[in-house]
Design a protein around this motif. Structure first.
Motif, PDB file in Angstrom:
ATOM      1  N   LEU A 191       0.847  -1.191   0.000  1.00 19.58           N
ATOM      2  CA  LEU A 191       0.000   0.000   0.000  1.00 19.58           C
ATOM      3  C   LEU A 191       0.890   1.251   0.000  1.00 19.58           C
ATOM      4  CD1 LEU A 191      -2.580  -1.070   2.714  1.00 19.58           C
ATOM      5  CD2 LEU A 191      -3.090  -0.730   0.288  1.00 19.58           C
TER       6      LEU A 191
ATOM      7  N   ARG B 143      -5.197   6.000   1.970  1.00 19.93           N
ATOM      8  CA  ARG B 143      -6.250   6.108   2.970  1.00 19.93           C
ATOM      9  C   ARG B 143      -7.136   4.868   2.904  1.00 19.93           C
ATOM     10  NH1 ARG B 143      -7.011  11.238   5.076  1.00 19.93           N
ATOM     11  NH2 ARG B 143      -5.740  12.879   4.102  1.00 19.93           N
ATOM     12  N   VAL B 144      -7.683   4.487   4.048  1.00 25.80           N
ATOM     13  CA  VAL B 144      -8.536   3.299   4.083  1.00 25.80           C
ATOM     14  C   VAL B 144      -9.759   3.488   3.184  1.00 25.80           C
ATOM     15  CG1 VAL B 144      -9.844   4.054   6.117  1.00 25.80           C
ATOM     16  CG2 VAL B 144      -9.648   1.607   5.583  1.00 25.80           C
TER      17      VAL B 144
ATOM     18  N   LEU C 293      -8.995   2.397  -0.404  1.00 25.81           N
ATOM     19  CA  LEU C 293      -8.994   0.949  -0.587  1.00 25.81           C
ATOM     20  C   LEU C 293     -10.424   0.414  -0.590  1.00 25.81           C
ATOM     21  CD1 LEU C 293      -7.532  -1.726  -0.858  1.00 25.81           C
ATOM     22  CD2 LEU C 293      -7.327  -1.815   1.642  1.00 25.81           C
ATOM     23  N   LYS C 294     -11.250   0.909   0.321  1.00 25.15           N
ATOM     24  CA  LYS C 294     -12.640   0.451   0.369  1.00 25.15           C
ATOM     25  C   LYS C 294     -13.366   0.754  -0.938  1.00 25.15           C
ATOM     26  CE  LYS C 294     -13.468   0.626   5.365  1.00 25.15           C
ATOM     27  NZ  LYS C 294     -14.252   1.271   6.452  1.00 25.15           N
TER      28      LYS C 294
ATOM     29  N   LEU D 184     -12.490  -4.915   7.559  1.00 27.10           N
ATOM     30  CA  LEU D 184     -11.168  -4.598   7.036  1.00 27.10           C
ATOM     31  C   LEU D 184     -10.250  -4.211   8.186  1.00 27.10           C
ATOM     32  CD1 LEU D 184     -10.399  -2.460   3.889  1.00 27.10           C
ATOM     33  CD2 LEU D 184      -9.137  -2.093   5.996  1.00 27.10           C
ATOM     34  N   THR D 185      -9.095  -4.871   8.280  1.00 30.59           N
ATOM     35  CA  THR D 185      -8.086  -4.515   9.279  1.00 30.59           C
ATOM     36  C   THR D 185      -7.005  -3.690   8.585  1.00 30.59           C
ATOM     37  OG1 THR D 185      -8.498  -6.568  10.511  1.00 30.59           O
ATOM     38  CG2 THR D 185      -6.421  -5.402  10.947  1.00 30.59           C
ATOM     39  N   TRP D 186      -6.885  -2.434   8.980  1.00 32.34           N
ATOM     40  CA  TRP D 186      -5.967  -1.495   8.322  1.00 32.34           C
ATOM     41  C   TRP D 186      -4.665  -1.412   9.096  1.00 32.34           C
ATOM     42  CZ3 TRP D 186      -5.614   0.904   3.819  1.00 32.34           C
ATOM     43  CH2 TRP D 186      -4.780   2.028   3.688  1.00 32.34           C
ATOM     44  N   GLN D 187      -3.547  -1.662   8.421  1.00 32.87           N
ATOM     45  CA  GLN D 187      -2.219  -1.558   9.031  1.00 32.87           C
ATOM     46  C   GLN D 187      -1.364  -0.660   8.147  1.00 32.87           C
ATOM     47  OE1 GLN D 187      -0.806  -5.566   9.730  1.00 32.87           O
ATOM     48  NE2 GLN D 187      -2.470  -6.049  11.150  1.00 32.87           N
ATOM     49  N   GLY D 188      -1.795   0.590   8.037  1.00 32.61           N
ATOM     50  CA  GLY D 188      -1.160   1.557   7.152  1.00 32.61           C
ATOM     51  C   GLY D 188       0.333   1.735   7.358  1.00 32.61           C
TER      52      GLY D 188
ATOM     53  N   ARG E 266       0.056  -2.358   4.678  1.00 36.80           N
ATOM     54  CA  ARG E 266      -0.715  -3.564   4.399  1.00 36.80           C
ATOM     55  C   ARG E 266      -2.090  -3.464   5.053  1.00 36.80           C
ATOM     56  NH1 ARG E 266       2.926  -7.374   8.410  1.00 36.80           N
ATOM     57  NH2 ARG E 266       1.902  -6.774  10.354  1.00 36.80           N
ATOM     58  N   ALA E 267      -2.965  -4.386   4.645  1.00 34.25           N
ATOM     59  CA  ALA E 267      -4.293  -4.505   5.247  1.00 34.25           C
ATOM     60  C   ALA E 267      -4.734  -5.959   5.117  1.00 34.25           C
ATOM     61  CB  ALA E 267      -5.291  -3.585   4.548  1.00 34.25           C
TER      62      ALA E 267
END
Length: 385
Positions: free
Chosen positions: A296, A301-302, A305-306, A319-323, A327-328
């Protein structure tokens, strides 16, 4: 051509295939055996759709990917209709929406109508997509003036229609059209027609437009008792639909489910769930419902991606966001939906980055390496982890 009394569906298929080859009616790809046969004059047959009011008023049309329907796909695109094409053998989903580039020329539209165009100019459509198909166009090996239809014997057209019915994309009133050579219009004994078989309302040939007047009800959904465990194993989206219908309280017992459960059970193992793979030993990776998305952009921004996930028809439950780690993880109802998402997201870009997408796996509770139980990992660990 006339069919003989007392014949089977396969007898009629072989008769048609042999005749088309011997009379040089068949066209590329050849030989036509075990295919929906292409034939000389298929484009001329497709042109007859212009005479049907059901085509004129249709906005969304589903056309099978078979070669003799290429002209039909081109006409749909030229008429600016939304074109849906089933994925071959339903390997990666139900169907794709063909999206020609803005200002596409006639040459580009011709390419979009081919099998290559379906791969290069399409967006996957999933079970959650709100689709309302106005017209269904299918290929056939044989068809009768009563509206009885015989395909190549694998059941995909019947299954595609049943799945569309299950998701509310078609109804009993949705017209079904088939395109065949005149020699493929034969008498089909009524006894050969089964409850799950798709019937047709219109038959287009190079010389005729036949209105069948068929009133036999078409399938209102998937008849699970007609679906084999083997078919379930090779069609991920079918497994997803079955899971949903099971949760809704429907009877989803398969054709050979009980037999399959007995055959896969050994005296030393606990009974597996019917038609599910045997569970791995403790400490092995097991399939999860999650998908890893890596590479990513740092400023992603999340919400971006959404939005991208929604456009491809694979919005997750969570969704688990690990900016900071670029990664997510996307979480889906079942592994089949997760696998479909992986297929649909290949080549996805955010900004200048091509995202890495892989099915995540989850260590079983007793992690023999001393890691945390339940920790998610990509199947092939990318370098950015």
């Amino acid at each position: 051509m006339e069919s003989r009394e007392g014949v089977s569906k396969q007898d009629i298929r072989e008769q048609i295939w042999d005749y088309m080859e011997s009379q040089n009616i068949a066209d590329f790809p050849r030989p036509v055996h075990h295919r929906i046969p292409n034939f000389k004059g298929s484009y001329r047959a497709c042109q007859n759709i212009k005479d049907l009011e059901v085509f004129a008023r249709a906005q969304e049309v589903k056309v099978d990917p078979d070669k003799p329907l290429e002209g039909m796909r081109l006409l749909a695109l030229q008429s600016k209709k939304m074109l849906l094409v089933p994925t071959p053998r339903l390997r990666t989903g139900l169907f794709n929406r063909i999206t020609p580039p803005p200002g596409a020329t006639k040459g580009v539209l011709r390419k979009c109508a081919t099998s290559q165009g379906v791969r290069n100019y399409s967006v996957p459509v999933g079970l959650d997509s709100r689709v309302l198909v106005d017209l269904v166009m299918v290929g056939s090996v044989a068809v009768s003036e009563k509206g009885w239809r015989i395909g190549k014997g694998e059941g995909y057209a019947d299954l595609e229609y049943a799945m569309m019915a299950s998701m509310g994309a078609v109804s009993q009133g949705t017209p079904v059209v088939t395109i065949v050579h005149d020699c493929q219009v034969v008498d089909i004994p009524d006894v050969l027609v089964e409850d799950h078989d798709l019937t047709v309302d219109y038959i287009l040939t190079p010389t005729r437009v036949i209105t069948t007047g068929c009133t036999r009800p078409r399938p209102a959904g998937v008849m699970w008792s007609k679906v084999s465990c083997e078919m379930m194993g090779r069609i991920p989206i079918l497994r997803s639909l079955r899971s949903r219908e099971k949760q809704a309280g429907k009877d989803v017992t398969l054709q050979d489910e009980h037999q399959h459960a007995v055959e896969t059970r050994s005296p030393h193992t606990a009974p597996p769930r019917p038609c599910d793979p045997l569970q791995p030993e403790v400490g092995e990776d097991v399939p999860s419902n999650s998908v890893y998305v890596g590479n990513l952009p740092g400023d992603a921004r999340v919400s971006e991606l959404k939005r991208a996930l929604g456009e491809r028809g694979v919005a997750p439950l969570r969704l688990t966001w690990q900016g900071p780690q670029h990664r997510a993880f996307l979480h889906y109802p079942d592994p089949a939906e997760a696998q479909r998402a992986v297929s649909c997201l290949q080549g996805l870009h955010l900004g200048a980055n091509t995202l890495r997408v892989a099915l995540a796996r989850q260590q079983r509770t007793r992690d023999l390496t001393g890691g945390h139980a339940g920790e998610l990992h990509p199947v092939s660990r990318p370098s950015d982890l």
